[in-house]
Design a protein around this motif. Structure first.
Motif, PDB file in Angstrom:
ATOM      1  N   ASN A  56      49.155  35.713  36.804  1.00 11.07           N
ATOM      2  CA  ASN A  56      50.304  36.550  37.150  1.00 11.07           C
ATOM      3  C   ASN A  56      49.926  37.533  38.251  1.00 11.07           C
ATOM      4  OD1 ASN A  56      52.049  35.457  35.187  1.00 11.07           O
ATOM      5  ND2 ASN A  56      51.202  36.794  33.621  1.00 11.07           N
ATOM      6  N   LEU A  57      50.923  38.051  38.943  1.00 14.18           N
ATOM      7  CA  LEU A  57      50.672  39.102  39.915  1.00 14.18           C
ATOM      8  C   LEU A  57      50.234  40.374  39.201  1.00 14.18           C
ATOM      9  CD1 LEU A  57      53.754  38.754  42.327  1.00 14.18           C
ATOM     10  CD2 LEU A  57      51.439  37.892  42.675  1.00 14.18           C
ATOM     11  N   PRO A  58      49.496  41.236  39.877  1.00 15.78           N
ATOM     12  CA  PRO A  58      49.119  42.516  39.268  1.00 15.78           C
ATOM     13  C   PRO A  58      50.336  43.413  39.105  1.00 15.78           C
ATOM     14  CG  PRO A  58      48.504  42.498  41.579  1.00 15.78           C
ATOM     15  CD  PRO A  58      48.953  41.097  41.242  1.00 15.78           C
ATOM     16  N   VAL A  59      50.367  44.207  38.033  1.00  8.32           N
ATOM     17  CA  VAL A  59      51.523  45.091  37.847  1.00  8.32           C
ATOM     18  C   VAL A  59      51.390  46.377  38.647  1.00  8.32           C
ATOM     19  CG1 VAL A  59      52.107  44.194  35.569  1.00  8.32           C
ATOM     20  CG2 VAL A  59      50.568  46.156  35.756  1.00  8.32           C
ATOM     21  N   ARG A  60      50.175  46.700  39.044  1.00 10.94           N
ATOM     22  CA  ARG A  60      49.962  47.907  39.847  1.00 10.94           C
ATOM     23  C   ARG A  60      49.464  47.498  41.241  1.00 10.94           C
ATOM     24  NH1 ARG A  60      49.311  53.037  37.013  1.00 10.94           N
ATOM     25  NH2 ARG A  60      49.514  52.740  34.747  1.00 10.94           N
ATOM     26  N   ASP A  61      50.067  48.095  42.275  1.00 12.59           N
ATOM     27  CA  ASP A  61      49.686  47.768  43.650  1.00 12.59           C
ATOM     28  C   ASP A  61      48.202  48.008  43.901  1.00 12.59           C
ATOM     29  OD1 ASP A  61      52.324  47.177  44.142  1.00 12.59           O
ATOM     30  OD2 ASP A  61      52.780  49.100  45.085  1.00 12.59           O
ATOM     31  N   ILE A  62      47.636  49.006  43.247  1.00 14.89           N
ATOM     32  CA  ILE A  62      46.251  49.387  43.486  1.00 14.89           C
ATOM     33  C   ILE A  62      45.278  48.273  43.118  1.00 14.89           C
ATOM     34  CG2 ILE A  62      45.855  50.428  41.226  1.00 14.89           C
ATOM     35  CD1 ILE A  62      44.367  52.698  42.666  1.00 14.89           C
ATOM     36  N   GLU A  63      45.737  47.310  42.309  1.00 13.31           N
ATOM     37  CA  GLU A  63      44.859  46.215  41.894  1.00 13.31           C
ATOM     38  C   GLU A  63      44.515  45.266  43.035  1.00 13.31           C
ATOM     39  OE1 GLU A  63      45.953  44.308  38.080  1.00 13.31           O
ATOM     40  OE2 GLU A  63      47.305  46.015  37.808  1.00 13.31           O
ATOM     41  N   GLN A  64      45.207  45.381  44.157  1.00  8.71           N
ATOM     42  CA  GLN A  64      44.914  44.498  45.290  1.00  8.71           C
ATOM     43  C   GLN A  64      43.506  44.720  45.824  1.00  8.71           C
ATOM     44  OE1 GLN A  64      46.898  45.613  49.151  1.00  8.71           O
ATOM     45  NE2 GLN A  64      47.875  47.171  47.858  1.00  8.71           N
ATOM     46  N   PHE A  65      42.906  45.825  45.443  1.00  3.65           N
ATOM     47  CA  PHE A  65      41.558  46.134  45.920  1.00  3.65           C
ATOM     48  C   PHE A  65      40.476  45.757  44.910  1.00  3.65           C
ATOM     49  CE2 PHE A  65      44.483  49.346  47.765  1.00  3.65           C
ATOM     50  CZ  PHE A  65      44.445  48.901  49.079  1.00  3.65           C
ATOM     51  N   THR A  66      40.859  45.080  43.837  1.00  2.00           N
ATOM     52  CA  THR A  66      39.882  44.716  42.817  1.00  2.00           C
ATOM     53  C   THR A  66      39.291  43.333  43.082  1.00  2.00           C
ATOM     54  OG1 THR A  66      41.551  43.682  41.396  1.00  2.00           O
ATOM     55  CG2 THR A  66      41.163  46.050  41.092  1.00  2.00           C
ATOM     56  N   PRO A  67      38.075  43.084  42.588  1.00  2.00           N
ATOM     57  CA  PRO A  67      37.494  41.738  42.701  1.00  2.00           C
ATOM     58  C   PRO A  67      38.361  40.694  42.016  1.00  2.00           C
ATOM     59  CG  PRO A  67      35.831  43.340  42.073  1.00  2.00           C
ATOM     60  CD  PRO A  67      37.149  44.034  41.963  1.00  2.00           C
ATOM     61  N   GLN A  68      39.054  41.095  40.962  1.00  2.00           N
ATOM     62  CA  GLN A  68      39.895  40.144  40.230  1.00  2.00           C
ATOM     63  C   GLN A  68      41.059  39.652  41.088  1.00  2.00           C
ATOM     64  OE1 GLN A  68      38.816  43.052  39.051  1.00  2.00           O
ATOM     65  NE2 GLN A  68      38.025  42.810  36.956  1.00  2.00           N
ATOM     66  N   PHE A  69      41.611  40.544  41.930  1.00  2.00           N
ATOM     67  CA  PHE A  69      42.705  40.115  42.790  1.00  2.00           C
ATOM     68  C   PHE A  69      42.212  39.131  43.841  1.00  2.00           C
ATOM     69  CE2 PHE A  69      45.552  40.648  46.521  1.00  2.00           C
ATOM     70  CZ  PHE A  69      46.720  40.196  45.939  1.00  2.00           C
ATOM     71  N   PHE A  70      41.039  39.376  44.388  1.00  2.00           N
ATOM     72  CA  PHE A  70      40.472  38.440  45.354  1.00  2.00           C
ATOM     73  C   PHE A  70      40.263  37.078  44.704  1.00  2.00           C
ATOM     74  CE2 PHE A  70      36.791  36.336  47.292  1.00  2.00           C
ATOM     75  CZ  PHE A  70      37.233  36.218  48.599  1.00  2.00           C
ATOM     76  N   ALA A  71      39.741  37.072  43.478  1.00  2.00           N
ATOM     77  CA  ALA A  71      39.528  35.811  42.767  1.00  2.00           C
ATOM     78  C   ALA A  71      40.858  35.109  42.503  1.00  2.00           C
ATOM     79  CB  ALA A  71      38.793  36.074  41.458  1.00  2.00           C
ATOM     80  N   TYR A  72      41.883  35.886  42.181  1.00  2.00           N
ATOM     81  CA  TYR A  72      43.221  35.337  41.925  1.00  2.00           C
ATOM     82  C   TYR A  72      43.755  34.635  43.172  1.00  2.00           C
ATOM     83  CZ  TYR A  72      48.344  35.553  41.746  1.00  2.00           C
ATOM     84  OH  TYR A  72      49.679  35.258  41.835  1.00  2.00           O
ATOM     85  N   THR A  73      43.637  35.259  44.329  1.00  2.00           N
ATOM     86  CA  THR A  73      44.169  34.662  45.555  1.00  2.00           C
ATOM     87  C   THR A  73      43.398  33.407  45.955  1.00  2.00           C
ATOM     88  OG1 THR A  73      42.795  36.099  46.953  1.00  2.00           O
ATOM     89  CG2 THR A  73      45.011  36.873  46.398  1.00  2.00           C
ATOM     90  N   GLN A  74      42.139  33.330  45.558  1.00  2.00           N
ATOM     91  CA  GLN A  74      41.356  32.132  45.852  1.00  2.00           C
ATOM     92  C   GLN A  74      41.734  30.986  44.924  1.00  2.00           C
ATOM     93  OE1 GLN A  74      39.193  32.096  48.636  1.00  2.00           O
ATOM     94  NE2 GLN A  74      40.371  33.997  48.825  1.00  2.00           N
TER      95      GLN A  74
END
Length: 449
Positions: free
Chosen positions: A367-385
């Motif tokens: 799922n997309l992150p519920v908080r915009d600030i999560e775009q800077f987390t390693p988990q978001f990078f892994a999600y986009t990959q």
């Protein structure tokens, strides 16, 4: 966490056939409302006097699939270990997420409703009208909560009559997903973020080859929210509105023009496959039978299991306006006239939706992150990959500048509009007469009569 397919959309299997429950739910909500619905002039702090050290037992209805439920139970235990005085009784709440609304409202009568429950954002007005949701307006504005980290569409969906009654649990939006192979085979250039609806129509016609069972695009004519909410972006892009006050406004000239755009593709061009359900067109896309579909990030989970080469761009626009619709879901917090339970439920949901925990929860299962600030987390990078197109969906949240109304009667109106759209796309009626009829049928439910 993956919700019960968020129909909206694949009404996620979103996920939702909520409108079929409208009659029973509306009756329960109206009865509860008569017994004391909360208003902006009658606000109270349900957590006033909260003792953080008090022993508390909370009931959490997660609304999740059995697989995601296991993760929820692990999180509840993790929270309990850090807060030994707080015990969280975790359950799905119902066999399907669609059944949560009638179960909650029925519980208003005997106090059996939970402390925290998953809820579709379109239920916000009905749940708030029952008079048992907490007023979180002041709580979320505290500096340490980070309310501004949530997308604007999610903030608005969590607000009914100016009162915040829930915390965003899931965010999404509609974008255009296209099958690259179908475009290549037809010799058509890929969609771009600057596409117009005229370009979309032209491409859909070129991609369609009915002898091969290939269609340019698809649309649900099941008549539920999945049918309805796909129309709202086209309406907003033209400057139209869903409501004017509490009266229907979707049957304006802008609304008629929006529906005519879809009608021309379906009826005149015959390049739109009409899904009698709200679940099949995603599978048709994955099977190489649909060239383009307006859908959401939940599709990426399915596509990741295939070899389909696809792309994601924002929705086609009108005069440069590429607005989309977002369908956030909520963690709704309820008031049991117990300050300790109210305060503990707030602390728990604040923790659950924090940057670090949500990254392990929503992002971990696609799922997309519920908080915009999560775009800077390693988990978001892994999600986009892992899920190509995920970043495009995240960035498309900026195009979700308006929200579906959080008012009692929305579900009835949605069903009326959905039936109108279905009738028009099947060539049974014209846009103006169909939307006028839907508006007339919606006046009573929206006014509470």
């Amino acid at each position: 966490m993956r919700p019960y397919l968020h129909g909206r959309r694949r009404l996620r299997g979103r996920r939702r056939t909520m409108v079929s429950l409208a009659t029973a739910v509306s009756a329960a909500v109206l009865l509860s409302a008569c017994n004391g619905a909360m208003s902006s002039s009658d606000r109270k702090d349900a957590a006033a006097g909260y003792d953080k050290k008090a022993d508390v037992t909370l009931t959490w209805w997660t609304g999740q699939t059995p697989e995601a439920q296991k993760t929820a139970e692990q999180l509840a235990q993790q929270y309990h270990q850090a807060h030994p005085n707080v015990t969280i009784k975790t359950s799905q709440g119902a066999d399907t997420a669609d059944e949560l609304l009638p179960k909650i409202t029925a519980g208003y009568q005997d106090g059996s409703y939970p402390d925290v429950s998953y809820a579709y954002g379109s239920w916000a007005g009905q749940l708030a009208a029952g008079g048992h949701t907490q007023d979180l307006t002041d709580y979320v504005q505290k500096p340490d909560f980070g309310w501004e980290d949530f997308p604007g569409a999610a903030q608005r969906t969590a607000t009914s009559n100016g009162i915040v009654m829930g915390i965003p649990a899931l965010v999404d939006n509609l974008a255009l997903i296209y099958n690259k192979k179908i475009f290549d085979d037809a010799g058509v250039g890929y969609p771009t973020d600057n596409w117009t609806w005229d370009q979309f129509r032209t491409a859909a016609k070129k991609l369609t080859d009915q002898e091969k069972g290939v269609w340019g695009t698809a649309y649900s004519v099941a008549g539920g929210e999945d049918t309805t909410w796909h129309l709202w972006p086209l309406l907003w892009q033209r400057g139209g509105a869903i409501l004017s006050g509490k009266r229907p406004a979707f049957n304006s000239a802008e609304g008629v023009a929006a529906l005519e755009t879809l009608r021309a593709i379906a009826v005149d061009d015959k390049s739109m496959w009409l899904d009698p359900t709200d679940e099949k067109y995603g599978a048709m896309f994955r099977d190489g039978k649909i060239g383009m579909m307006m859908s959401g990030p939940w599709e990426l989970l399915e596509l990741a299991q295939t070899n389909v080469k696809y792309g994601v761009v924002q929705l086609p626009g009108f005069k440069g306006d590429h607005q989309t619709v977002s369908g956030p879901d909520l963690w709704v917090l309820f008031d049991h006239d117990d300050a300790d339970r109210a305060g503990a439920s707030r602390d728990f949901v604040k923790w659950l939706t924090s940057k670090d925990i949500d990254a392990k929860w929503n992002l971990a299962i696609g799922n997309l992150p519920v908080r915009d600030i999560e775009q800077f987390t390693p988990q978001f990078f892994a999600y986009t990959q892992e899920y190509p197109g995920g970043r495009e969906f995240f960035e498309n949240l900026e195009n979700a500048r308006q929200s579906r109304p959080t008012v009692t009667g929305y579900d009835d109106m949605s069903r009326n509009v959905g039936e109108a759209i279905a009738s028009v796309l099947q060539g049974k009626s014209k846009p103006k007469e169909a939307l006028d009829l839907a508006a007339a049928k919606s006046v009573g439910p929206l006014s509470g009569s």
